[in-house]
Design an enzyme around this catalytic site. Sequence first.
Site, PDB file in Angstrom:
ATOM      1  CE1 TYR A   1     -47.273  32.651   0.147  1.00 36.56           C
ATOM      2  CE2 TYR A   1     -49.288  33.832  -0.401  1.00 36.56           C
ATOM      3  CZ  TYR A   1     -47.913  33.666  -0.533  1.00 36.56           C
ATOM      4  OH  TYR A   1     -47.190  34.502  -1.340  1.00 36.56           O
TER       5      TYR A   1
ATOM      6  NE  ARG B   1     -57.577  38.114  -2.051  1.00 33.36           N
ATOM      7  CZ  ARG B   1     -56.750  38.759  -2.859  1.00 33.36           C
ATOM      8  NH1 ARG B   1     -55.451  38.628  -2.739  1.00 33.36           N
ATOM      9  NH2 ARG B   1     -57.204  39.556  -3.794  1.00 33.36           N
TER      10      ARG B   1
ATOM     11  NE  ARG C   1     -51.804  42.864 -11.403  1.00 30.19           N
ATOM     12  CZ  ARG C   1     -51.980  41.963 -12.365  1.00 30.19           C
ATOM     13  NH1 ARG C   1     -50.963  41.608 -13.121  1.00 30.19           N
ATOM     14  NH2 ARG C   1     -53.176  41.419 -12.563  1.00 30.19           N
TER      15      ARG C   1
HETATM   16  C1  FNR Z   1     -50.259  40.686  -4.338  1.00 28.44           C
HETATM   17  N1  FNR Z   1     -51.300  39.825  -4.002  1.00 28.44           N
HETATM   18  C2  FNR Z   1     -51.463  39.412  -2.697  1.00 28.44           C
HETATM   19  N2  FNR Z   1     -52.556  38.684  -2.344  1.00 28.44           N
HETATM   20  C3  FNR Z   1     -52.784  38.389  -1.051  1.00 28.44           C
HETATM   21  O1  FNR Z   1     -53.818  37.761  -0.750  1.00 28.44           O
HETATM   22  N3  FNR Z   1     -51.904  38.771  -0.075  1.00 28.44           N
HETATM   23  C4  FNR Z   1     -50.781  39.483  -0.354  1.00 28.44           C
HETATM   24  O2  FNR Z   1     -50.023  39.873   0.556  1.00 28.44           O
HETATM   25  C5  FNR Z   1     -50.508  39.771  -1.721  1.00 28.44           C
HETATM   26  N4  FNR Z   1     -49.366  40.418  -2.114  1.00 28.44           N
HETATM   27  C6  FNR Z   1     -49.268  40.964  -3.378  1.00 28.44           C
HETATM   28  C7  FNR Z   1     -48.234  41.863  -3.690  1.00 28.44           C
HETATM   29  C8  FNR Z   1     -48.192  42.502  -4.925  1.00 28.44           C
HETATM   30  C9  FNR Z   1     -47.120  43.510  -5.212  1.00 28.44           C
HETATM   31  C10 FNR Z   1     -49.194  42.221  -5.873  1.00 28.44           C
HETATM   32  C11 FNR Z   1     -49.204  42.912  -7.223  1.00 28.44           C
HETATM   33  C12 FNR Z   1     -50.177  41.295  -5.593  1.00 28.44           C
HETATM   34  C13 FNR Z   1     -52.378  39.588  -4.981  1.00 28.44           C
HETATM   35  C14 FNR Z   1     -53.323  40.790  -5.040  1.00 28.44           C
HETATM   36  O3  FNR Z   1     -54.018  40.958  -3.823  1.00 28.44           O
HETATM   37  C15 FNR Z   1     -54.366  40.636  -6.176  1.00 28.44           C
HETATM   38  O4  FNR Z   1     -55.175  39.520  -5.925  1.00 28.44           O
HETATM   39  C16 FNR Z   1     -53.693  40.476  -7.535  1.00 28.44           C
HETATM   40  O5  FNR Z   1     -52.719  41.477  -7.744  1.00 28.44           O
HETATM   41  C17 FNR Z   1     -54.719  40.516  -8.667  1.00 28.44           C
HETATM   42  O6  FNR Z   1     -55.376  41.740  -8.671  1.00 28.44           O
HETATM   43  P1  FNR Z   1     -54.964  42.901  -9.735  1.00 28.44           P
HETATM   44  O7  FNR Z   1     -53.578  43.342  -9.407  1.00 28.44           O
HETATM   45  O8  FNR Z   1     -55.056  42.278 -11.097  1.00 28.44           O
HETATM   46  O9  FNR Z   1     -55.981  43.983  -9.512  1.00 28.44           O
END
Ligand code: FNR
Length: 373
Positions: A184, A232, A328
């Site tokens: 972003y 982040r 997730r």
């Molecule tokens: C995300 N991720 C994400 N990251 C972030 O900084 N802002 C956001 O709004 C989002 N949106 C988002 C939506 C969905 C449905 C998913 C699955 C992921 C990334 C998320 O915060 C995370 O970093 C990743 O999903 C990796 O972690 P996991 O899922 O492997 O535990």
Amino acid sequence: MSKLFSPFQLKNLELANRVVIPPMSQYSVGTDGLIGAWHQQHVGRMALSGAGLVIMEAHGVEAEGRISAHDLGMWNDDQAALLKSLLGTVREYSSTPIGIQLNHAGRKAGTNPPWVDAGHSMTDEQGGWPTVAPSAIPYKPGWRVPGILDEAGMARITQAFVDAALRAYAADVDFVELHAANGYLLSQFLSPLSNQRTDDFGGTPENRMRFPLQVARALRDAWPQDRPLGVRFNGSEFAPEGLALEEAVAFSSALHAIGYDYLHVSGGYNIYDQQAPAEQPGYMVNLAGAVKSANPDAVVIAVGLIYEGPQAEAIVQSGKTDLVAVGRGFLDDANWAIHAAIALGDKAPWPSPYDRFGPLGWPTHKVHAAAAD
Ligand code: FNR
């Protein structure tokens, strides 16, 4: 007792454990950025999950900065009022601290939700809008070409972050997270691939950090000291010639020096054909470890395919991070923390109305414990 499920002090917040639910956009509001029925149940569900901290998804700091037309927003007082009302309701049944992430999507603004047209950027006919970025380089071939952000635009967006944070404070969020990751706007400035400017905001790592740090400082100056302010950012872009880990670490140290209360280390999603080892469990933990090594007294959050209790416990035991985020995993199992705690012979908060029947009085804990052996 496990380390994962031991309490953790984040500034004024007492976390019941070291499990964080990271921001996850739901793309589920109307076009006005207002909380509706979906978020009322979604946030409530996450607040009952047993996690120590919940970070609500990216909120657009201005309408043009939304990832999609269905993002939450924090650019007006109506949005803040609904957030305050939601938090008031959730706090009647959960003491889990809840914050929001603030974002400007830059060249990745104005896209379809991921389940429509594969999340492709919207055309004018579909309701898309002009976007801005450090350079006129689209995220993907065929996506909208962004306009080059000028200094007046940077000043406007900086102020939008500040105004959004103050609205969030008035809405009584427990903390705010600045989004400088995942391709972003701020992440686009940091990257030598998406930022090809030749002015003071491009070229050297110092120049590429200039605008993100300008926003970060303005936010730090505006955000009251009585609640945490986190950030982040990407530790890697998983792309040749992309952001180097040393640059990400230098950025993290600058953020720590200006008073950010936690450093949340993510990666990727700035380069569409990235090569992330995303099927490798804990694939971004070493990025967090590099940030922690450089800033041993900072609070660091690691994320990325962390999905089992013993795995998360080993990661916090390794000292590479203080907190682990599980995204997730919680979408798959809204009681992830409760089940992970059972697998570690420990416990996570469990709602009193459910308590007579679990979690230890119910056979699933045996299933989880057996799976962990
Ligand atoms: C995300 N991720 C994400 N990251 C972030 O900084 N802002 C956001 O709004 C989002 N949106 C988002 C939506 C969905 C449905 C998913 C699955 C992921 C990334 C998320 O915060 C995370 O970093 C990743 O999903 C990796 O972690 P996991 O899922 O492997 O535990």
